[in-house]
Scaffold this motif. Structure first.
Motif, PDB file in Angstrom:
ATOM      1  N   GLU A 234       8.648  -5.387  17.827  1.00  0.00           N
ATOM      2  CA  GLU A 234       9.391  -5.825  18.736  1.00  0.00           C
ATOM      3  C   GLU A 234       9.151  -5.206  19.859  1.00  0.00           C
ATOM      4  O   GLU A 234       9.246  -5.490  21.130  1.00  0.00           O
ATOM      5  CB  GLU A 234      10.735  -5.455  18.616  1.00  0.00           C
ATOM      6  CG  GLU A 234      12.279  -5.165  18.798  1.00  0.00           C
ATOM      7  CD  GLU A 234      12.961  -5.002  17.637  1.00  0.00           C
ATOM      8  OE1 GLU A 234      13.919  -4.384  17.838  1.00  0.00           O
ATOM      9  OE2 GLU A 234      13.419  -6.553  18.507  1.00  0.00           O
ATOM     10  N   LEU A 235       8.108  -4.007  19.212  1.00  0.00           N
ATOM     11  CA  LEU A 235       7.731  -2.604  20.648  1.00  0.00           C
ATOM     12  C   LEU A 235       6.623  -2.582  20.728  1.00  0.00           C
ATOM     13  O   LEU A 235       6.094  -2.157  21.257  1.00  0.00           O
ATOM     14  CB  LEU A 235       8.060  -1.396  19.679  1.00  0.00           C
ATOM     15  CG  LEU A 235       9.860  -1.252  19.899  1.00  0.00           C
ATOM     16  CD1 LEU A 235       9.626   0.185  18.931  1.00  0.00           C
ATOM     17  CD2 LEU A 235       9.986  -1.885  21.236  1.00  0.00           C
ATOM     18  N   HIS A 236       5.436  -4.419  20.782  1.00  0.00           N
ATOM     19  CA  HIS A 236       4.702  -4.799  20.594  1.00  0.00           C
ATOM     20  C   HIS A 236       3.744  -4.348  22.221  1.00  0.00           C
ATOM     21  O   HIS A 236       4.837  -4.992  22.597  1.00  0.00           O
ATOM     22  CB  HIS A 236       3.861  -5.225  20.331  1.00  0.00           C
ATOM     23  CG  HIS A 236       2.807  -6.607  20.167  1.00  0.00           C
ATOM     24  ND1 HIS A 236       1.761  -6.791  21.204  1.00  0.00           N
ATOM     25  CD2 HIS A 236       1.490  -6.328  19.159  1.00  0.00           C
ATOM     26  CE1 HIS A 236       0.701  -7.019  21.211  1.00  0.00           C
ATOM     27  NE2 HIS A 236       0.583  -6.401  19.956  1.00  0.00           N
ATOM     28  N   LEU A 237       3.018  -3.221  22.672  1.00  0.00           N
ATOM     29  CA  LEU A 237       2.681  -3.816  24.491  1.00  0.00           C
ATOM     30  C   LEU A 237       1.180  -3.342  24.116  1.00  0.00           C
ATOM     31  O   LEU A 237       0.167  -3.641  23.226  1.00  0.00           O
ATOM     32  CB  LEU A 237       2.673  -1.656  24.426  1.00  0.00           C
ATOM     33  CG  LEU A 237       4.451  -1.578  24.622  1.00  0.00           C
ATOM     34  CD1 LEU A 237       4.202  -0.002  25.020  1.00  0.00           C
ATOM     35  CD2 LEU A 237       4.932  -1.854  25.782  1.00  0.00           C
ATOM     36  N   GLY A 238       1.000  -3.945  25.814  1.00  0.00           N
ATOM     37  CA  GLY A 238      -0.489  -4.669  25.996  1.00  0.00           C
ATOM     38  C   GLY A 238      -1.269  -3.710  26.017  1.00  0.00           C
ATOM     39  O   GLY A 238      -0.217  -2.349  26.333  1.00  0.00           O
TER      40      GLY A 238
END
Length: 329
Positions: free
Chosen positions: A191-195
């Motif tokens: 859920e801490l996926h960043l671009g």
């Protein structure tokens, strides 16, 4: 083998046999070179990587093809840092192999001033049996602007520039470290996926943690600790809140190291020959004399002298004692 070939009358690109039959260029490199060579002038303002993606050449296949073109003189690059710390990449793609010196001369020729394919360009270098003409820069442009150095292969040296590349500043290195750390959080919690752009914006706040003496491991633990019960709705908002609200206090500077003063040598007041020692506090006898005095106080006799037998003799004594012992059955 039978062959049936009809020369096209329109929509074709002239490709040199030296390129088509090159023994060390793979098929991706040849297709990419011929494709860029046949593009119109208004389409050569895009980076080589974007043009390769249109052909389906991506990832390692593109890196390998580009590396071969650079090694054999078909592609040349120059990287420089412009205003605001942004890095700019200029590329030159030629249909004939060029040396670094020849490519550097063509670098100053704008696409508008370049001769058309039908005209002969002045010969570059020493005369040879084959003319070295037709050097038209098929692609000459500035690559995408980025605040960090591009991750592609190293650039070809520019003879007009300083031979030593400018080193990155400490701030840029800190930002790159923080950006990599933020992007890696997805592996611990999906859920801490960043671009890339999101991580780059948050890296400014993450650098403040590193500047206050915390390690990357400490920062990672602080961002991953105590996840909310309802989950994370916005990775950017959650991480920005933690980076700002949980920012630790600056560490107090350590007091300067002050070595203890070296005491002067004193004459020992103990028995025996006169000798000196360096006291640690207010003692008046050296350590051996103090041990001897303590032994005499508790046992009524001075401490025995230590065994001064050489080590070779001690070993021989042990061997003799071992030989005298009866063997076990």
């Amino acid at each position: 083998m039978l062959r049936h070939a009809i020369a096209p009358s329109a929509r074709y690109t002239k490709a040199s046999h030296d390129v088509v039959r090159h023994p060390r260029l793979n098929s991706d490199a040849k297709v990419l070179l011929v494709y860029v060579q046949g593009l119109p002038e208004d389409a050569t303002t895009k980076p080589l990587s974007e043009l390769a993606q249109k052909l389906g050449i991506k990832g390692r296949a593109y890196q390998k093809a580009k590396q071969l073109l650079v090694e054999h003189g078909y592609v040349h690059e120059w990287r420089s840092q412009g205003g605001g710390g942004r890095w700019i990449t200029e590329q030159l793609v030629a249909n004939t192999p060029l040396t670094s010196e020849q490519a550097g001369r063509l670098r100053g020729v704008s696409p508008a001033a370049a001769p058309p394919p039908s005209e002969q360009f002045p010969t570059v270098g020493a005369p040879a049996a084959r003319p070295a003409g037709g050097y038209e820069p098929v692609e000459y442009h500035s690559d995408k602007t980025t605040p960090h150095p591009p991750s592609e292969a190293g650039p070809t040296a520019n003879p007009d520039s300083d031979p030593e590349p400018a080193a990155e500043s400490a701030d840029s290195l800190q930002l790159a470290r923080a950006e990599r750390l933020l992007l890696s959080l997805r592996h611990a919690r999906r859920e801490l996926h960043l671009g890339v752009r999101e991580a780059r914006a948050l890296a400014v706040e993450a650098v403040k943690w590193l500047e206050r003496g915390l390690s990357e491991s400490d920062l990672r633990k602080a961002l991953l600790a105590e996840p909310p019960q309802d989950g994370v709705r916005s990775a950017v908002g959650f991480l920005r809140y933690r980076l700002i609200q949980k920012l630790p206090e600056p560490q107090a500077p350590l007091p300067p190291y002050e070595p203890s003063p070296v005491r002067e040598l004193l004459e020992c007041e103990g028995p025996g020959e006169k000798h000196v020692f360096r006291p640690l506090a207010d003692e008046t006898e050296c350590a051996p004399c103090r041990r001897s005095t303590a032994h005499a106080t508790f046992h009524g006799a001075p401490a025995p002298e230590p065994d001064r037998v050489p080590w070779r003799e001690r070993i021989a004594r042990i061997n003799r004692t071992s030989a005298a012992l009866p063997e076990r059955q």
